[in-house]
Design an enzyme around this catalytic site. Structure first.
Site, PDB file in Angstrom:
ATOM      1  N   GLY A  10       0.641  -1.351  -0.013  1.00 42.79           N
ATOM      2  CA  GLY A  10       0.026  -0.008  -0.066  1.00 42.79           C
ATOM      3  C   GLY A  10       0.889   1.268   0.009  1.00 42.79           C
ATOM      4  O   GLY A  10       0.626   2.327   0.648  1.00 42.79           O
ATOM      5  N   ALA A  11       1.968   1.072  -0.752  1.00 39.53           N
ATOM      6  CA  ALA A  11       2.982   2.212  -0.593  1.00 39.53           C
ATOM      7  C   ALA A  11       2.477   3.590  -1.300  1.00 39.53           C
ATOM      8  O   ALA A  11       3.016   4.679  -1.022  1.00 39.53           O
ATOM      9  CB  ALA A  11       4.326   1.854  -1.151  1.00 39.53           C
ATOM     10  N   GLY A  13      -0.538   4.720  -1.058  1.00 42.18           N
ATOM     11  CA  GLY A  13      -1.714   5.080  -0.414  1.00 42.18           C
ATOM     12  C   GLY A  13      -1.233   6.389   0.491  1.00 42.18           C
ATOM     13  O   GLY A  13      -0.034   6.849   0.572  1.00 42.18           O
ATOM     14  N   THR A  15      -1.165   6.802   4.123  1.00 44.34           N
ATOM     15  CA  THR A  15      -0.269   6.313   5.164  1.00 44.34           C
ATOM     16  C   THR A  15       0.963   5.743   4.361  1.00 44.34           C
ATOM     17  O   THR A  15       2.176   5.870   4.896  1.00 44.34           O
ATOM     18  CB  THR A  15      -1.076   5.532   6.036  1.00 44.34           C
ATOM     19  N   GLY A  16       0.672   5.082   3.431  1.00 45.78           N
ATOM     20  CA  GLY A  16       1.891   4.214   2.830  1.00 45.78           C
ATOM     21  C   GLY A  16       2.863   5.086   2.254  1.00 45.78           C
ATOM     22  O   GLY A  16       4.108   4.825   2.243  1.00 45.78           O
ATOM     23  N   LYS A  42       0.899   1.846 -13.157  1.00 48.18           N
ATOM     24  CA  LYS A  42       0.050   3.091 -12.708  1.00 48.18           C
ATOM     25  C   LYS A  42       1.271   4.107 -12.540  1.00 48.18           C
ATOM     26  O   LYS A  42       2.456   3.968 -12.091  1.00 48.18           O
ATOM     27  CB  LYS A  42      -0.745   2.900 -11.588  1.00 48.18           C
ATOM     28  N   LYS A 125      -9.086  -5.514  12.469  1.00 48.39           N
ATOM     29  CA  LYS A 125      -7.714  -5.490  12.459  1.00 48.39           C
ATOM     30  C   LYS A 125      -7.269  -6.580  13.403  1.00 48.39           C
ATOM     31  O   LYS A 125      -6.319  -7.240  13.388  1.00 48.39           O
ATOM     32  CB  LYS A 125      -7.399  -3.901  12.955  1.00 48.39           C
TER      33      LYS A 125
END
Length: 358
Positions: A10-11, A13, A15-16, A42, A125
């Site tokens: 998720g880099a 996003g 937070t990522g 992308k 979570k």
């Protein structure tokens, strides 16, 4: 000295992206990003590569053998997946155990809340956390305060709309509940310390910058902007009504991450706004270590200075790739139903892909 190899999930996003920035700027890490093969071309992935992030292509739903191959020579895994993808981390954790990953950081990165019925997202979570513990996989869970970027109210003049995802015009309860705050940009800087710190292994950490209340935030915004901000107080009983309605609605149809957003939002308001869960003292009661105790020399971004940048017009907003249309972003229209949290905060979305991933 050799660098620590870190794989980010998720880099691209919010937070990522902050974590990627923090690790790259620190200089002690060799940073990899796990991306779906269909997403490899992308622009966001290309931008990561341009900055020195190495790309490994693999879907979280791939076979365990494929996941093991993607984890080759990785020492630390940090996951920043969306709400609907929480359980997809479990196969990755199993592969990480088999490959000898030294630390697995599952997707926490939300406000502090106890497990067991307060926030559905927290409980999703916790299912992953329990699976990790059953594997005896070394881990660190990191949660954060409410982002600076989402904590301030709209000005009537509209001059801060450019940096806002929503009107953010509600004060929960009496507005005096203390809540921890974290600048999104600091999360990566915290992570660069946390994942190399032996004190945080197999622990929970709250990474936060400051503690404030909604009333104080409104006061500060008025002082900086020299504008009067309307205060719309939402009583506790209304928050409970929203939570109950959202919970009932979410149980009447098959899981749909978009339809669950009203539940996420209502339960967030209940947790940090009414219960007061998102507080460093409560975090310590739950067993968290806190960033201020661990890293007293850390100099976080100052909240006042951030708000000054917002008012000057030089701040950067969040969720800019999936924000409501510019027309709606400027005017933030109220819907006929004040309990429709989703349509109030995301009246029209241009992208529904991982809308609320932190």
């Amino acid at each position: 000295m050799s660098k620590t190899s870190v794989l980010l999930v998720g880099a691209a996003g919010e937070t990522g992206g902050s974590i990627a920035n923090g690790l790259l700027e620190d200089g002690r890490f060799e940073v990899y990003a796990l991306v779906r093969p269909v997403s490899a071309h992308k622009p966001a992935v290309a931008r990561l590569q341009e900055r020195g992030v190495q790309i490994r292509k693999c879907d979280l739903k791939a076979s365990e053998e494929e996941l093991i191959e993607a984890l080759a020579d990785i020492e630390v895994v940090i996951s920043c997946v969306g709400p609907a993808e929480q359980h997809d981390q479990i196969p990755l954790a199993k592969a990480a155990k088999r490959t000898g990953v030294k630390r697995f950081v599952p997707c926490g990165f939300i406000t502090v809340a106890p497990p067991g019925g307060v926030m559905w997202l927290r409980d999703e979570k916790e299912i992953v956390y329990n699976q990790i513990r059953q594997l005896w996989l070394p881990y660190t869970i990191v949660d954060v305060g409410w982002w600076y970027q989402l904590a301030y109210p709209r000005l009537t003049s509209g001059r801060v709309d450019y940096a806002m995802t929503s009107g953010n015009d509600e004060i929960i309860g009496d507005g005096n509940t203390p809540t921890a705050l974290t600048d999104l940009r600091d999360i990566g800087r915290y992570m660069a310390r946390i994942i190399l710190d032996p004190r945080t292994l197999n622990k929970m950490v709250l990474a936060y910058n400051a503690v404030s209340t909604q009333n104080k935030i409104y006061d500060l915004m008025e002082e900086i902007s020299e504008e009067k901000v309307e205060r719309l107080y939402v009583p506790e009983e209304t928050i409970w009504s929203r939570v109950l309605a959202a919970r009932q609605a979410s149980e009447t149809y098959p899981f749909d991450p978009i339809k669950f957003i009203p539940r996420y939002l209502a339960e967030y308001q209940l947790s940090w706004g009414i219960r007061g869960d998102n507080n460093p003292e409560y975090a310590k009661y739950l067993g968290y270590l806190t960033s201020q105790e661990l890293y007293p020399d850390f100099k976080p971004a100052d909240f006042r200075q951030y708000l000054e940048a917002v008012v000057r017009g030089t701040a950067t907003g969040v969720y800019t790739d999936r924000v409501i249309s510019r027309k709606h972003q400027r005017h933030f229209p109220r819907t006929e139903s004040s309990d429709s949290l989703y349509t109030r905060i995301f009246p029209r979305t241009e992208s529904s892909d991982s809308l609320m991933s932190r």
